[in-house]
Design a protein around this motif. Structure first.
Motif, PDB file in Angstrom:
ATOM      1  N   GLY A  80       0.781  -1.226   0.000  1.00  0.00           N
ATOM      2  CA  GLY A  80       0.000   0.000   0.000  1.00  0.00           C
ATOM      3  C   GLY A  80       0.809   1.270   0.000  1.00  0.00           C
ATOM      4  N   ASN A  81       2.072   1.200   0.405  1.00  0.00           N
ATOM      5  CA  ASN A  81       2.959   2.355   0.253  1.00  0.00           C
ATOM      6  C   ASN A  81       4.404   1.861   0.187  1.00  0.00           C
ATOM      7  OD1 ASN A  81       3.563   1.756   2.932  1.00  0.00           O
ATOM      8  ND2 ASN A  81       3.518   3.883   3.618  1.00  0.00           N
ATOM      9  N   ASP A  82       5.309   2.769  -0.133  1.00  0.00           N
ATOM     10  CA  ASP A  82       6.708   2.376  -0.350  1.00  0.00           C
ATOM     11  C   ASP A  82       7.407   1.964   0.942  1.00  0.00           C
ATOM     12  OD1 ASP A  82       6.344   2.928  -3.000  1.00  0.00           O
ATOM     13  OD2 ASP A  82       7.447   4.812  -3.003  1.00  0.00           O
ATOM     14  N   GLN A  83       7.028   2.584   2.080  1.00  0.00           N
ATOM     15  CA  GLN A  83       7.658   2.185   3.337  1.00  0.00           C
ATOM     16  C   GLN A  83       7.346   0.733   3.678  1.00  0.00           C
ATOM     17  OE1 GLN A  83       6.145   5.079   2.946  1.00  0.00           O
ATOM     18  NE2 GLN A  83       7.330   6.736   3.877  1.00  0.00           N
ATOM     19  N   MET A  84       6.092   0.321   3.506  1.00  0.00           N
ATOM     20  CA  MET A  84       5.758  -1.075   3.786  1.00  0.00           C
ATOM     21  C   MET A  84       6.429  -2.000   2.776  1.00  0.00           C
ATOM     22  SD  MET A  84       1.829  -1.140   5.221  1.00  0.00           S
ATOM     23  CE  MET A  84       1.059  -0.667   3.674  1.00  0.00           C
ATOM     24  N   ALA A  85       6.596  -1.520   1.542  1.00  0.00           N
ATOM     25  CA  ALA A  85       7.329  -2.314   0.551  1.00  0.00           C
ATOM     26  C   ALA A  85       8.772  -2.527   0.996  1.00  0.00           C
ATOM     27  CB  ALA A  85       7.290  -1.623  -0.808  1.00  0.00           C
ATOM     28  N   LEU A  86       9.378  -1.516   1.606  1.00  0.00           N
ATOM     29  CA  LEU A  86      10.738  -1.659   2.119  1.00  0.00           C
ATOM     30  C   LEU A  86      10.793  -2.727   3.202  1.00  0.00           C
ATOM     31  CD1 LEU A  86      13.681  -0.758   2.320  1.00  0.00           C
ATOM     32  CD2 LEU A  86      12.942   1.065   3.884  1.00  0.00           C
ATOM     33  N   GLY A  87       9.797  -2.726   4.094  1.00  0.00           N
ATOM     34  CA  GLY A  87       9.739  -3.778   5.107  1.00  0.00           C
ATOM     35  C   GLY A  87       9.561  -5.144   4.482  1.00  0.00           C
ATOM     36  N   ALA A  88       8.770  -5.222   3.415  1.00  0.00           N
ATOM     37  CA  ALA A  88       8.589  -6.487   2.708  1.00  0.00           C
ATOM     38  C   ALA A  88       9.911  -6.959   2.098  1.00  0.00           C
ATOM     39  CB  ALA A  88       7.531  -6.334   1.620  1.00  0.00           C
ATOM     40  N   TYR A  89      10.699  -6.033   1.568  1.00  0.00           N
ATOM     41  CA  TYR A  89      12.022  -6.371   1.027  1.00  0.00           C
ATOM     42  C   TYR A  89      12.839  -7.121   2.082  1.00  0.00           C
ATOM     43  CZ  TYR A  89      12.387  -3.759  -3.435  1.00  0.00           C
ATOM     44  OH  TYR A  89      12.272  -3.336  -4.731  1.00  0.00           O
ATOM     45  N   ARG A  90      12.848  -6.568   3.284  1.00  0.00           N
ATOM     46  CA  ARG A  90      13.654  -7.173   4.359  1.00  0.00           C
ATOM     47  C   ARG A  90      13.169  -8.587   4.677  1.00  0.00           C
ATOM     48  NH1 ARG A  90      13.314  -5.315  10.647  1.00  0.00           N
ATOM     49  NH2 ARG A  90      14.559  -7.008  11.528  1.00  0.00           N
TER      50      ARG A  90
END
Length: 324
Positions: free
Chosen positions: A235-245
Motif C-alpha cells: 500500500g505504500n513504499d515504506q511497507m514495501a521496504l519492510g517487505a524487502y527485508r
C-alpha cells in the motif's frame, strides 16, 4: 495613525489612504504623511488592517496527522504555492478522536480559506468541521457537498498495478494493505480485489500494516509463514521496504522469486535494492491544486471537484512470474 495625522497636518483618513496605497492624495500631503511615519517610527498593524478588511492573506490547514508521506508532501505543496501567491500558512491540528472537532477551529482563526487534509476516517465528512465560515477544500474524494475536493484517483492506479503483474504471468497478486480506517488504503484494497475478480484470478487474504516499514516487515513475515506469493502489491513504499527485508531474510529474490510494487514513489524508492516499481502519487501537486481551488473559491464559492491520476513507474522490482 492619529499621531501621524497630527504631525503631518492632515486627517486620519488621509493617512489611511496613504498607508493603503489609495489614490486621491496629493503628492505634498503624501510626502508629509510618509515623513511623519518615518519620524514617529509608525508601521501599519497588518492584523488590524486584515480584521477591518476581512483579508488576512492566510491559509488554514487542518490536519489530524502528518506522519504519512502523502500528508507531508501535500502540506509542502500547499505552503509553497501559498507563499508564491503572497499567503502565509497556519496549521490547525484536529483532535485524535473520530467524531469530535476542536471548538472554534475555524471560527476563531484569522484565515481566508481552509484546506482539510483527510487521513484516517472512512467518511470525509467527519473530518470536516460542521460549520464552514470560510471557503474550504478537502483533500479527499469523500468531501461534503459544501466543500471543494481535490484527490488522487486511487482506483485506476491500483488496477494498473494488478494488470501489470498479471501481464507478467503471475497467477494472482497478494496485497499488503494500509490501515483499515484509511480512505486511500480502502480505495486501493477495493480496486485490487475488483481487478482480480474481473480477471478471474484467486483473491488472497489481505495482510495489513500501518504504513510503516516495520509493519510491512511483520505483515510479510506472517504472509510467508503460510503462503508463497509471487507478486506483492504494498500500500505504500515504506511497507514495501519492510517487505524487502522479510523476503531477503526468507532467502527469496526480488524479482526472480517475488515481484514487489509500492505506492507513493518516495525519493528513496529508486535506491531500493532493486529499485522499486511504484505508483506515483503526486501529493505535492495535490497540495498545489488544493491551494488554487481554495483561492478560486474567494471569487466563486461554488464547490468544485478535481481528481488527479496516478502513474505506474516500472523499475527492476517486478519481473516475469517464476516457473512452477
Amino acid at each position: 495613525m492619529g499621531d501621524v495625522a497630527r504631525l503631518a497636518g492632515v486627517s486620519t483618513q488621509t493617512v489611511s489612504r496613504v498607508v493603503n496605497g489609495e489614490p486621491y492624495v496629493t503628492e505634498p500631503k503624501k510626502d508629509a504623511v510618509l515623513a511623519a511615519m518615518r519620524e514617529l517610527g509608525y508601521r501599519p498593524n497588518a492584523a488590524a488592517r486584515a480584521m477591518k478588511r476581512g483579508d488576512f492573506k492566510t491559509i488554514g490547514v487542518l490536519y489530524r496527522t502528518l506522519r504519512s508521506v502523502g500528508n507531508r508532501k501535500a502540506l509542502e505543496g500547499i505552503v509553497d504555492a501559498a507563499a508564491a501567491h503572497g499567503y502565509s500558512t497556519v496549521l490547525i491540528p484536529t483532535t485524535t478522536t473520530r467524531s469530535s472537532y476542536p471548538p472554534g477551529a475555524l471560527e476563531q482563526s484569522s484565515i481566508d480559506v481552509a484546506i482539510v487534509i483527510v487521513s484516517s476516517s472512512l467518511g470525509g465528512d467527519v473530518e470536516v468541521p460542521p460549520y464552514l465560515p470560510v471557503p474550504t477544500v478537502v483533500l479527499s474524494s469523500g468531501a461534503p457537498e459544501r466543500a471543494s475536493s481535490v484527490s488522487i484517483d486511487e482506483t485506476s492506479g491500483a488496477r494498473e498495478v494488478v494488470a501489470h503483474l498479471l501481464g507478467l504471468g503471475h497467477r494472482t497478486v497478494h496485497h499488503l494493505a494500509g490501515p483499515e480506517r484509511s480512505i486511500p488504503a480502502r480505495a486501493r484494497e477495493n480496486a485490487w480485489r475488483e481487478a482480480l475478480i474481473e480477471a478471474g484470478c484467486p483473491v488472497p487474504e489481505v495482510v495489513r500494516g500501518d504504513w510503516s516499514a516495520e509493519s510491512g516487515y511483520e505483515a510479510t513475515r506472517a504472509l510467508l509463514a503460510t503462503q508463497r506469493p509471487t507478486a506483492l502489491f504494498a500500500g505504500n513504499d515504506q511497507m514495501a521496504l519492510g517487505a524487502y527485508r522479510a523476503l531477503f531474510e526468507a532467502g527469496l529474490r526480488i524479482p526472480e522469486d517475488v515481484s514487489v510494487v509500492g505506492c507513493d514513489n518516495i525519493d528513496e524508492s529508486v535506491s531500493f535494492p532493486p529499485p522499486l516499481t511504484t505508483l506515483l502519487m503526486d501529493w505535492d501537486l495535490i497540495g498545489r491544486q488544493a491551494l488554487q481551488a481554495a483561492l478560486g473559491m474567494l471569487d466563486d464559492p461554488t464547490p468544485s471537484t478535481l481528481t488527479i491520476p496516478s502513474t505506474l513507474i516500472v523499475r527492476a522490482s517486478t519481473g516475469p512470474a517464476p516457473a512452477p
